[in-house]
Design a protein around this motif. Structure first.
Motif, PDB file in Angstrom:
ATOM      1  N   MET A  79       8.132   4.455  13.582  1.00 24.05           N
ATOM      2  CA  MET A  79       7.313   3.716  14.600  1.00 24.05           C
ATOM      3  C   MET A  79       7.731   4.140  15.772  1.00 24.05           C
ATOM      4  N   GLU A  80       9.388   4.168  15.992  1.00 25.35           N
ATOM      5  CA  GLU A  80       9.893   4.448  17.319  1.00 25.35           C
ATOM      6  C   GLU A  80       9.633   6.002  17.965  1.00 25.35           C
ATOM      7  N   PHE A  81       9.444   6.990  16.831  1.00 31.51           N
ATOM      8  CA  PHE A  81       9.244   8.234  16.942  1.00 31.51           C
ATOM      9  C   PHE A  81       7.686   8.609  17.398  1.00 31.51           C
ATOM     10  N   PHE A  82       6.801   8.042  16.564  1.00 27.69           N
ATOM     11  CA  PHE A  82       5.548   8.381  16.490  1.00 27.69           C
ATOM     12  C   PHE A  82       4.438   7.441  17.256  1.00 27.69           C
ATOM     13  N   TRP A  83       4.807   6.147  17.472  1.00 26.22           N
ATOM     14  CA  TRP A  83       3.867   5.115  18.051  1.00 26.22           C
ATOM     15  C   TRP A  83       4.008   4.982  19.481  1.00 26.22           C
ATOM     16  N   PRO A  84       3.164   5.137  20.186  1.00 27.09           N
ATOM     17  CA  PRO A  84       1.705   5.364  20.004  1.00 27.09           C
ATOM     18  C   PRO A  84       1.638   6.772  19.711  1.00 27.09           C
ATOM     19  N   GLY A  85       0.414   7.084  18.648  1.00 29.90           N
ATOM     20  CA  GLY A  85       0.317   8.204  18.093  1.00 29.90           C
ATOM     21  C   GLY A  85      -0.496   8.255  17.065  1.00 29.90           C
ATOM     22  N   PRO A  86      -0.913   9.545  16.578  1.00 29.58           N
ATOM     23  CA  PRO A  86      -1.845   9.698  15.377  1.00 29.58           C
ATOM     24  C   PRO A  86      -1.037   9.653  14.111  1.00 29.58           C
ATOM     25  N   LEU A  87      -0.354   8.605  13.809  1.00 27.83           N
ATOM     26  CA  LEU A  87       0.592   8.761  12.418  1.00 27.83           C
ATOM     27  C   LEU A  87       0.011   7.072  11.816  1.00 27.83           C
ATOM     28  N   SER A  88      -0.521   7.187  10.770  1.00 28.85           N
ATOM     29  CA  SER A  88      -0.788   6.061  10.034  1.00 28.85           C
ATOM     30  C   SER A  88       0.244   5.532   9.091  1.00 28.85           C
ATOM     31  N   ILE A  89       0.803   4.606   8.982  1.00 23.38           N
ATOM     32  CA  ILE A  89       1.708   4.052   8.108  1.00 23.38           C
ATOM     33  C   ILE A  89       1.322   3.048   6.985  1.00 23.38           C
ATOM     34  N   LEU A  90       1.413   3.151   5.950  1.00 19.85           N
ATOM     35  CA  LEU A  90       1.228   2.322   4.650  1.00 19.85           C
ATOM     36  C   LEU A  90       2.407   1.079   4.702  1.00 19.85           C
ATOM     37  N   LEU A  91       1.906  -0.008   4.938  1.00 20.42           N
ATOM     38  CA  LEU A  91       2.721  -0.966   4.985  1.00 20.42           C
ATOM     39  C   LEU A  91       2.296  -2.280   4.256  1.00 20.42           C
ATOM     40  N   PRO A  92       3.115  -3.175   3.691  1.00 19.68           N
ATOM     41  CA  PRO A  92       2.904  -4.287   2.805  1.00 19.68           C
ATOM     42  C   PRO A  92       1.858  -5.307   3.818  1.00 19.68           C
ATOM     43  N   ILE A  93       0.944  -5.846   3.164  1.00 24.79           N
ATOM     44  CA  ILE A  93       0.316  -6.703   3.776  1.00 24.79           C
ATOM     45  C   ILE A  93       1.145  -8.111   3.754  1.00 24.79           C
ATOM     46  N   SER A  94       0.944  -8.654   5.037  1.00 23.79           N
ATOM     47  CA  SER A  94       1.663 -10.006   5.184  1.00 23.79           C
ATOM     48  C   SER A  94       0.720 -11.274   5.629  1.00 23.79           C
ATOM     49  N   ALA A  95      -0.568 -11.044   5.578  1.00 23.13           N
ATOM     50  CA  ALA A  95      -1.593 -11.901   5.983  1.00 23.13           C
ATOM     51  C   ALA A  95      -2.912 -11.903   5.295  1.00 23.13           C
ATOM     52  N   GLN A  96      -3.578 -12.821   5.100  1.00 26.34           N
ATOM     53  CA  GLN A  96      -4.713 -13.106   4.329  1.00 26.34           C
ATOM     54  C   GLN A  96      -5.735 -12.020   5.147  1.00 26.34           C
ATOM     55  N   MET A  97      -6.092 -10.827   4.401  1.00 24.38           N
ATOM     56  CA  MET A  97      -7.201  -9.773   4.938  1.00 24.38           C
ATOM     57  C   MET A  97      -8.186  -9.507   3.909  1.00 24.38           C
ATOM     58  N   PRO A  98      -9.476  -8.992   4.300  1.00 27.52           N
ATOM     59  CA  PRO A  98     -10.322  -8.595   3.411  1.00 27.52           C
ATOM     60  C   PRO A  98      -9.840  -7.569   2.414  1.00 27.52           C
ATOM     61  N   ALA A  99     -10.034  -7.953   1.211  1.00 29.50           N
ATOM     62  CA  ALA A  99      -9.564  -7.160   0.194  1.00 29.50           C
ATOM     63  C   ALA A  99     -10.126  -5.933   0.132  1.00 29.50           C
ATOM     64  N   ALA A 100     -11.255  -5.403   0.612  1.00 30.51           N
ATOM     65  CA  ALA A 100     -11.566  -4.251   0.815  1.00 30.51           C
ATOM     66  C   ALA A 100     -10.662  -3.197   1.481  1.00 30.51           C
ATOM     67  N   LEU A 101      -9.951  -3.889   2.614  1.00 35.95           N
ATOM     68  CA  LEU A 101      -9.426  -3.040   3.587  1.00 35.95           C
ATOM     69  C   LEU A 101      -8.216  -2.120   2.777  1.00 35.95           C
ATOM     70  N   SER A 102      -7.523  -2.752   1.777  1.00 40.85           N
ATOM     71  CA  SER A 102      -6.545  -2.395   0.887  1.00 40.85           C
ATOM     72  C   SER A 102      -6.692  -1.816  -0.436  1.00 40.85           C
ATOM     73  N   GLY A 103      -8.024  -1.875  -0.763  1.00 45.17           N
ATOM     74  CA  GLY A 103      -8.373  -1.289  -2.176  1.00 45.17           C
ATOM     75  C   GLY A 103      -7.467  -1.806  -3.088  1.00 45.17           C
ATOM     76  N   GLY A 104      -7.085  -3.274  -2.847  1.00 43.34           N
ATOM     77  CA  GLY A 104      -6.280  -3.920  -3.986  1.00 43.34           C
ATOM     78  C   GLY A 104      -4.677  -3.218  -3.998  1.00 43.34           C
ATOM     79  N   SER A 105      -4.536  -2.522  -3.146  1.00 41.69           N
ATOM     80  CA  SER A 105      -3.103  -1.707  -3.230  1.00 41.69           C
ATOM     81  C   SER A 105      -1.869  -2.838  -2.638  1.00 41.69           C
ATOM     82  N   GLY A 106      -2.391  -3.668  -1.952  1.00 44.05           N
ATOM     83  CA  GLY A 106      -1.302  -4.644  -1.205  1.00 44.05           C
ATOM     84  C   GLY A 106      -0.755  -3.988  -0.112  1.00 44.05           C
ATOM     85  N   GLN A 107      -1.363  -3.024   0.465  1.00 42.13           N
ATOM     86  CA  GLN A 107      -0.867  -2.376   1.612  1.00 42.13           C
ATOM     87  C   GLN A 107      -2.036  -1.940   2.538  1.00 42.13           C
ATOM     88  N   LEU A 108      -1.637  -1.728   4.001  1.00 48.12           N
ATOM     89  CA  LEU A 108      -2.612  -1.452   4.861  1.00 48.12           C
ATOM     90  C   LEU A 108      -2.161  -0.332   5.535  1.00 48.12           C
TER      91      LEU A 108
END
Length: 206
Positions: A79-108
């Motif tokens: 995050m320190e190297f590449f944010w802000p910027g065009p690098l998306s990181i898969l990270l573990p969900i820690s809050a209630q979010m619509p299930a479709a966002l993660s495709g059931g993977s538990g990550q966003l």
């Protein structure tokens, strides 16, 4: 047909569970409030995107990121190297979010974009936003507002055409933290494997 609008208008639309189009540093994005199950479902329908494909998110700042995902220690350097910027990181969900966002993977898949307007919009809405390319699924992404598919424009109420224009060419790179300073590239994009290696990361290709 989408109405060209101001930041305040598209932010209000999204706060009220609406859909809008806005710029990022890579392409024009189709987005909504990430925490709205109603809006997320509508976005899938508007875009005709298969429901098993997760949706990428953007956040205005670290506080917004921490509101939806857990940041493991090994993600800090990335995050320190590449944010802000065009690098998306898969990270573990820690809050209630619509299930479709993660495709059931538990990550966003989340990033803080380098486009100041996209960050301003997420800040104005008050939470992370969906940032899927502004196209009908399977069609090319749109670099400019003028190149957005008219079919899509008929389905979306607001278009915010803020400057600077997206760079186009490549989407954000999507990575998964493997172990330590090793990252696995799940989608190649604007941040190349070479640049990741130059920053001190070991790279695995999916």
């Amino acid at each position: 047909m989408a109405t060209i609008c101001s930041l305040e208008e598209i932010a209000r639309c999204m706060r009220e569970d609406g859909i809008g189009i806005y710029p990022t540093e890579t392409f024009m994005a189709l987005g909504c409030r990430a925490g709205s199950e109603t809006a997320v479902a509508a976005l899938y329908e508007i875009k005709q995107r298969p429901y098993h494909l997760p949706l990428p998110l953007i956040a205005s700042d670290r506080t917004q990121v921490e509101s939806i995902v857990r940041i493991p220690p090994e993600a800090e350097k990335l995050m320190e190297f590449f944010w802000p910027g065009p690098l998306s990181i898969l990270l573990p969900i820690s809050a209630q979010m619509p299930a479709a966002l993660s495709g059931g993977s538990g990550q966003l898949a989340v990033r803080i974009p380098s486009h100041s307007g996209a960050r301003d919009l997420a800040s104005a809405v008050g939470e992370p936003l969906v940032a899927s390319s502004a196209n009908i699924s399977g069609n090319p992404p749109a670099q400019y507002a003028a190149s957005i598919d008219p079919v899509l424009l008929k389905r979306v109420p607001f278009l915010w055409d803020a400057q600077p224009s997206p760079a186009g060419r490549l989407p954000s790179t999507l990575v998964l933290l493997s172990s330590g300073d090793t990252v696995k590239i799940l989608r190649q994009g604007a941040v190349s494997a070479r640049v990741l290696r130059q920053a001190g990361f070991a790279v695995e290709l999916f």
